[in-house]
Motif scaffolding. Structure first.
Motif, PDB file in Angstrom:
ATOM      1  N   ASP A  76       0.873  -1.159   0.000  1.00 18.55           N
ATOM      2  CA  ASP A  76       0.000   0.000   0.000  1.00 18.55           C
ATOM      3  C   ASP A  76       0.924   1.227   0.000  1.00 18.55           C
ATOM      4  OD1 ASP A  76      -1.384   2.256   0.869  1.00 18.55           O
ATOM      5  OD2 ASP A  76      -2.780   1.106   2.090  1.00 18.55           O
ATOM      6  N   SER A 133      -3.624   6.338  -4.289  1.00 21.18           N
ATOM      7  CA  SER A 133      -4.868   7.100  -4.185  1.00 21.18           C
ATOM      8  C   SER A 133      -4.591   8.529  -4.633  1.00 21.18           C
ATOM      9  CB  SER A 133      -5.324   7.089  -2.722  1.00 21.18           C
ATOM     10  OG  SER A 133      -6.455   7.901  -2.569  1.00 21.18           O
ATOM     11  N   LYS A 163      -4.392  11.972  -1.986  1.00 15.94           N
ATOM     12  CA  LYS A 163      -3.255  12.237  -1.082  1.00 15.94           C
ATOM     13  C   LYS A 163      -2.130  12.948  -1.833  1.00 15.94           C
ATOM     14  CE  LYS A 163      -5.100   9.297   1.992  1.00 15.94           C
ATOM     15  NZ  LYS A 163      -5.680   9.638   3.267  1.00 15.94           N
TER      16      LYS A 163
HETATM   17  C1  LIG Z   1      -1.959   4.083   3.854  1.00 12.82           C
HETATM   18  C2  LIG Z   1      -3.353   4.302   3.365  1.00 12.82           C
HETATM   19  N1  LIG Z   1      -3.967   3.326   2.692  1.00 12.82           N
HETATM   20  C3  LIG Z   1      -5.209   3.460   2.216  1.00 12.82           C
HETATM   21  C4  LIG Z   1      -5.920   4.623   2.417  1.00 12.82           C
HETATM   22  C5  LIG Z   1      -7.302   4.731   1.869  1.00 12.82           C
HETATM   23  O1  LIG Z   1      -7.314   5.538   0.709  1.00 12.82           O
HETATM   24  P1  LIG Z   1      -8.664   6.148   0.160  1.00 12.82           P
HETATM   25  O2  LIG Z   1      -9.079   7.224   1.090  1.00 12.82           O
HETATM   26  O3  LIG Z   1      -8.323   6.674  -1.205  1.00 12.82           O
HETATM   27  O4  LIG Z   1      -9.643   5.038   0.081  1.00 12.82           O
HETATM   28  C6  LIG Z   1      -5.332   5.666   3.141  1.00 12.82           C
HETATM   29  C7  LIG Z   1      -6.096   6.890   3.447  1.00 12.82           C
HETATM   30  O5  LIG Z   1      -6.024   7.443   4.544  1.00 12.82           O
HETATM   31  C8  LIG Z   1      -4.003   5.499   3.610  1.00 12.82           C
HETATM   32  O6  LIG Z   1      -3.399   6.471   4.296  1.00 12.82           O
END
Ligand SMILES: Cc1ncc(COP(=O)(O)O)c(C=O)c1O
Length: 389
Positions: free
Chosen positions: A180, A203, A206
């Motif tokens: 991730d 994503s 961010k």
């Molecule tokens: C490390 C991590 N993974 C996944 C996500 C989830 O992403 P999304 O908000 O685009 O679903 C986040 C969001 O806070 C994140 O920080």
């Protein structure tokens, strides 16, 4: 009142250049990328152009990118996708998944869901900085293991995992490796080939792109069971009419992010270190996470005898936006599983706060926060029965 946004780890504003690129796709260029007429072709070309840009930032082929609705969906598709395909072949490859104790809920809850369906999940511990021990991974892999999913960088404490070493181990054992990279992308240079990564989640929101768009890198040759069935979009992995504006947005965000990576991370690090230095001058304050192996924009602290939620609210009164946990769990007032995993006791974990900087953060803003914080901590300690110095 002055307003200072230091919660870029939760979300970022859309970059104006990204916004300008997206806007025409809502009205003038609104076609469905699957249609064969000129409107559709225009949208299709924009989507494929974005796919090139996303692939470029992680050094994969454009046809290895699947667009999704965000980091959560990318994580779900990667993990469930591999697990469900594997289910049919369980006799040959087992049912064992390895992850870490500090993953984002998008990974942890997906793994817990799979456990209920009979999969076996090992949650690797981390050290006091949040780092996974490579030897632990090596020891945990068995003939039954088919997937390792360990985040690139932690969203709460900013710790960066030893992804290159972890990738080497998974490759040696012929186990798929998902990471991730939602917080890492555009802050760390990522080469999926060099790092032996098979699946990687990102994503848009961010990285100064729009909310509701993400991408999953799926190395050619890896088969996934789709999580949504339908019209067969995205090579059948993710049916639903393509979100052209969002996809154009994540493409542009990656293009800008790659171009500006060095400059922005260098700049944020200077400001982050200034903030860390200033905050640690407060009596009984501590930095959570690794002092060096951390994201360029992350500063996460805990303060003895201070309640994090109250601290956050008092900062908000001064116009400062920070976070007490990951954005998705901060309203639940649960003790952070990340802080517990690094050995912080529950009481101290509640006295923690995360500041995440961005490319728009200024030196003046860091000074403003550095000036405001000591006074707020002092006031909260005065009210606290736990502070008797
Ligand atoms: C490390 C991590 N993974 C996944 C996500 C989830 O992403 P999304 O908000 O685009 O679903 C986040 C969001 O806070 C994140 O920080």
């Amino acid at each position: 009142m002055k307003k200072v946004y230091l919660d870029y780890g939760a979300t970022t504003p859309v970059d104006k250049d990204v916004l300008n690129e997206i806007l025409p796709f809502f009205h003038e260029r609104f076609g469905n990328a699957s249609s064969i007429h000129s409107y559709g072709k225009e949208a299709f070309d924009a989507v494929e152009n974005a796919r090139e840009k996303v692939s470029d930032i992680i050094n994969c082929k454009a046809n290895e990118i699947v667009f999704t609705s965000g980091g959560t969906e990318s994580d779900n598709l990667a993990i469930k996708g591999v697990a469900y395909i594997n289910k049919d072949k369980r006799k040959t490859k087992g049912n064992h998944i390895i992850t870490s104790a500090i993953e984002h809920p998008a990974v942890l809850e997906t793994c817990r869901h799979l456990e209920k369906q009979g999969f076996n999940v090992k949650y690797l511990p981390v050290d006091k900085y949040g780092i996974v021990n490579t030897k632990d991974l090596e020891d945990a892999i068995s003939a039954n293991t088919f997937l390792v999913t360990i985040m690139y960088a932690n969203n709460e404490i900013g710790t960066v995992e030893p992804i290159e070493e972890l990738g080497k181990i998974t490759k040696e054992h012929n186990v798929l490796f998902h990471t991730d990279a939602v917080q890492a992308i555009t802050k760390i240079s990522i080469d999926v080939i060099k790092l032996n990564i098979d699946l990687l989640s990102v994503s848009a929101h961010k990285i100064y792109g729009p909310k509701g768009t993400g991408a999953l890198y799926v190395k050619n040759g890896i088969k996934l069971e789709p999580t949504a069935h339908g019209g067969g979009h995205e090579k059948g992995l993710r049916s639903s009419t393509l979100n052209t504006p969002g996809i154009v947005g994540i493409g542009k965000a990656c293009e800008i992010g790659k171009k500006r990576m060095k400059k922005d991370t260098f700049y944020m690090k200077i400001l982050r270190d200034k903030l860390i230095k200033n905050v640690l001058e407060i009596e009984e304050s501590y930095l959570n996470g690794h002092p060096e192996k951390r994201l360029a924009n992350n500063a996460h602290f805990r303060f003895t005898a201070v309640e994090g939620e109250s601290l956050n609210l008092m900062l908000d009164d001064k116009g400062i936006a920070a976070a007490t946990g990951s954005a998705c769990s901060s309203k639940k007032l649960q003790t952070s599983h990340v802080l517990l995993a690094i050995g912080v006791n529950p009481k101290e974990a509640h006295g923690s706060i995360r500041f995440t900087l961005g490319k728009y953060t200024s030196k003046e803003e860091i000074e403003y926060v550095s000036d405001a914080l000591p006074e707020i901590v002092k006031r909260l300690r005065k009210m606290s029965p736990l502070w008797n110095r």
